[in-house]
Scaffold this motif. Structure first.
Motif, PDB file in Angstrom:
ATOM      1  N   TYR A   1       0.844  -1.178   0.000  1.00  0.00           N
ATOM      2  CA  TYR A   1       0.000   0.000   0.000  1.00  0.00           C
ATOM      3  C   TYR A   1       0.882   1.231   0.000  1.00  0.00           C
ATOM      4  N   ASN A   2       0.656   2.138  -0.913  1.00  0.00           N
ATOM      5  CA  ASN A   2       1.405   3.382  -0.967  1.00  0.00           C
ATOM      6  C   ASN A   2       0.621   4.475  -0.258  1.00  0.00           C
ATOM      7  N   ARG A   3       1.315   5.191   0.605  1.00  0.00           N
ATOM      8  CA  ARG A   3       0.694   6.264   1.363  1.00  0.00           C
ATOM      9  C   ARG A   3       0.544   7.539   0.548  1.00  0.00           C
ATOM     10  N   THR A   4       1.258   7.604  -0.554  1.00  0.00           N
ATOM     11  CA  THR A   4       1.209   8.794  -1.388  1.00  0.00           C
ATOM     12  C   THR A   4       1.281   8.371  -2.849  1.00  0.00           C
ATOM     13  N   SER A   5       1.241   9.334  -3.726  1.00  0.00           N
ATOM     14  CA  SER A   5       1.295   9.062  -5.155  1.00  0.00           C
ATOM     15  C   SER A   5       1.987  10.227  -5.846  1.00  0.00           C
ATOM     16  N   VAL A   6       2.324  10.038  -7.099  1.00  0.00           N
ATOM     17  CA  VAL A   6       2.903  11.126  -7.881  1.00  0.00           C
ATOM     18  C   VAL A   6       1.930  12.291  -7.918  1.00  0.00           C
ATOM     19  N   GLU A   7       0.653  11.983  -8.112  1.00  0.00           N
ATOM     20  CA  GLU A   7      -0.361  13.033  -8.183  1.00  0.00           C
ATOM     21  C   GLU A   7      -0.448  13.807  -6.870  1.00  0.00           C
ATOM     22  N   ALA A   8      -0.399  13.093  -5.750  1.00  0.00           N
ATOM     23  CA  ALA A   8      -0.462  13.758  -4.443  1.00  0.00           C
ATOM     24  C   ALA A   8       0.768  14.630  -4.221  1.00  0.00           C
ATOM     25  N   ALA A   9       1.925  14.158  -4.631  1.00  0.00           N
ATOM     26  CA  ALA A   9       3.153  14.948  -4.503  1.00  0.00           C
ATOM     27  C   ALA A   9       3.079  16.190  -5.382  1.00  0.00           C
ATOM     28  N   GLN A  10       2.609  16.027  -6.591  1.00  0.00           N
ATOM     29  CA  GLN A  10       2.485  17.173  -7.493  1.00  0.00           C
ATOM     30  C   GLN A  10       1.513  18.210  -6.921  1.00  0.00           C
ATOM     31  N   GLN A  11       0.433  17.738  -6.345  1.00  0.00           N
ATOM     32  CA  GLN A  11      -0.542  18.646  -5.746  1.00  0.00           C
ATOM     33  C   GLN A  11       0.078  19.363  -4.546  1.00  0.00           C
ATOM     34  N   ALA A  12       0.805  18.628  -3.705  1.00  0.00           N
ATOM     35  CA  ALA A  12       1.448  19.242  -2.539  1.00  0.00           C
ATOM     36  C   ALA A  12       2.427  20.325  -2.963  1.00  0.00           C
ATOM     37  N   LEU A  13       3.120  20.096  -4.057  1.00  0.00           N
ATOM     38  CA  LEU A  13       4.120  21.058  -4.520  1.00  0.00           C
ATOM     39  C   LEU A  13       3.512  22.320  -5.107  1.00  0.00           C
TER      40      LEU A  13
END
Length: 120
Positions: A1-13
């Motif tokens: 299970y991944n706690r984050t994703s590329v999309e979530a990181a991009q949104q955070a940035l």
């Protein structure tokens, strides 16, 4: 299970008060990374998702990333002291001594936001 994703990181940035700090070696291979955030309203920093590649562990890279996260927040604070926090999952008791060795103390306990990760 991944706690984050590329999309979530991009949104955070998209938030100018969020950054991912990355440690690379001389060949530009990623050794580790940490996410850091500054909360202007509360005047405190928070870091998480600290990870160091297994082959680079026990070399001070994690400690350097924590210090870099603290420095990043100190730049936003401008001057004076501030609170820096790192939320940890109580199920990962093995992590507490690592952060305590860097001067962090245990604080309030809050529910873990991804309970499905704890069952597998």
């Amino acid at each position: 299970y991944n706690r984050t994703s590329v999309e979530a990181a991009q949104q955070a940035l998209q938030d100018p008060d969020t950054e991912y700090l990355v440690a690379v070696d001389g060949s530009d291979d990623i050794m580790g990374a940490v996410q850091v955030q500054w909360n202007h309203k509360e005047g405190k920093g928070e870091f998480g998702q600290l990870a160091v590649a297994e082959r680079h562990q026990k070399k001070g890279i994690g400690r350097a990333l924590v210090r870099a996260a603290e420095d990043w927040c100190a730049e936003r604070k401008g001057f004076g002291t501030f609170t820096m926090q790192m939320p940890l999952v109580s199920a990962r008791e093995d992590l507490f001594p690592y952060y305590e060795s860097q001067g962090y103390v245990r604080g309030e306990t809050v529910p873990f936001g991804y309970p499905e990760m704890l069952s597998g």
